[in-house]
Design an enzyme around this catalytic site. Structure first.
Site, PDB file in Angstrom:
ATOM      1  N   LYS A  56      32.609 -23.223  23.981  1.00  0.00           N
ATOM      2  CA  LYS A  56      31.953 -22.243  23.116  1.00  0.00           C
ATOM      3  C   LYS A  56      30.940 -22.942  22.210  1.00  0.00           C
ATOM      4  CE  LYS A  56      34.011 -18.358  24.231  1.00  0.00           C
ATOM      5  NZ  LYS A  56      33.265 -17.165  24.699  1.00  0.00           N
TER       6      LYS A  56
ATOM      7  N   LYS B  47      34.346  -9.692  34.468  1.00  0.00           N
ATOM      8  CA  LYS B  47      35.711  -9.512  33.986  1.00  0.00           C
ATOM      9  C   LYS B  47      36.203  -8.177  34.513  1.00  0.00           C
ATOM     10  CE  LYS B  47      35.092 -12.165  29.684  1.00  0.00           C
ATOM     11  NZ  LYS B  47      33.750 -12.709  29.929  1.00  0.00           N
TER      12      LYS B  47
END
Length: 341
Positions: free
Chosen positions: A117, A226
């Site tokens: 991240k 997803k």
């Protein structure tokens, strides 16, 4: 890409059936991720096994309804047959200080790929370079490293950041900018600057009214999908096929039950060229099953994913049940999402 098989869409259960099947839990995280230290989710017991409904709290009802469609598919419908048993999985490194990277990576038993991240609020490019550099040091020169900015950079910021990060060897940058227009402009800017970093689209797929705009406009080199935000495995397979781009299956900070759906999506893809972001169970300090769905040797299996959906522990559902106010909030949200199906 070969056409994928279709499965019938299950009928939507009555609202009363869903409410009776719902268990709302709050699970602690090991480290802060996406700005939270706890993850709330609704576990639903359907005739085909446990399912998860856990749209992020800031998402609108229309988004939440797509997540509910995925839960209905998992708990009340049928899933496509897998074409592979094993799915490679990446390690996930939150926006922690560089000094904490090795401890985070130690939770993964195989670490050939890591997603890091970046662009965290309150941090700067120096933090990102140090964090990614430490991941490279720990994992070595042959590991694949991808970064995820969650759309936080402008085109100029992304160009500057990826120019600085590219020497560390990036597999790709996930959603570096927020909009399809910006992603398109960024790919052009990187090419002009001679920066060899591929661009992946995530939010521009799963939160878009038109998830295929990315492919039509040449805004990405690959897509991150997803299952839950797209409305389930069948819908995700349709989008991947229509986009015609390499796909990476990822999770949304799910419990093991939600991760199982992601594994089954990855196992059903006709072509899978990249490790998938399905190892986020390692970020949970507690789970709803006694034996969480964690990678072994850097892989998860379809067999294990199917098994875990029958292993939800009633005692854990009770131990991590939210308070009455939060339960009321989630069940009201469930009613609104159900009305949109």
């Amino acid at each position: 890409m070969p056409r994928v098989g279709c499965v019938p869409t299950p009928p939507t259960p009555d609202l009363d059936e869903l409410l009776a099947a719902a268990h709302v839990v709050r699970l602690p995280l090991r480290v802060r991720f996406r700005g939270v230290t706890e993850r709330e989710a609704v576990l639903l017991r359907g005739p085909q096994g446990w399912a998860e409904w856990a749209p992020f709290t800031e998402y609108a009802d229309a988004d939440a309804a797509r997540w509910l469609a995925a839960a209905v598919e998992a708990g009340w419908g049928s899933l496509p047959q897998p074409v592979r048993e094993s799915v490679g999985v990446n390690a996930t490194v939150p926006a922690v200080p560089a000094g904490d990277v090795e401890q985070v990576l130690a939770r993964y038993d195989a670490r050939r790929t890591a997603k890091v991240k970046v662009a965290e609020a309150g941090q700067g490019l120096t933090d990102d370079v140090e964090r990614v550099g430490e991941v490279r040091r720990v994992l070595g020169p042959r590991a694949r490293i991808r970064v995820d900015a969650n759309g936080a950079w402008s085109v100029d910021d992304a160009t500057r950041a990826l120019t600085a990060l590219a020497p560390l060897g990036l597999e790709y940058a996930e959603q570096p900018c927020a909009t399809v227009e910006e992603l398109t402009a960024l790919r052009l800017a990187l090419a002009r600057a001679g920066v060899d970093v591929r661009v992946a689209a995530d939010e521009s797929i799963r939160r878009a009214e038109d998830p295929l705009e990315v492919a039509r406009r040449g805004a990405a080199d690959l897509v991150v999908v997803k299952a839950a935000p797209l409305g389930g495995i069948a819908r995700a397979l349709e989008i991947i096929e229509a986009a015609g781009l390499p796909a990476v299956v990822s999770s949304a900070l799910d419990t093991s039950v939600g991760l199982a759906l992601g594994v089954r999506l990855a196992a059903a893809l006709p072509v899978l060229e990249h490790d998938c972001g399905l190892g986020t169970g390692a970020l949970l300090a507690q789970d709803v099953v006694p034996d969480p769905l964690l990678p072994v040797g850097g892989e998860l299996t379809a067999t294990r994913a199917d098994a875990v959906r029958d292993q939800v522990d009633p005692e854990r559902l009770t131990a991590y049940r939210v308070d009455a106010e939060r339960e009321t909030w989630w069940l009201a949200r469930l009613r609104r999402a159900h009305a949109l199906l």
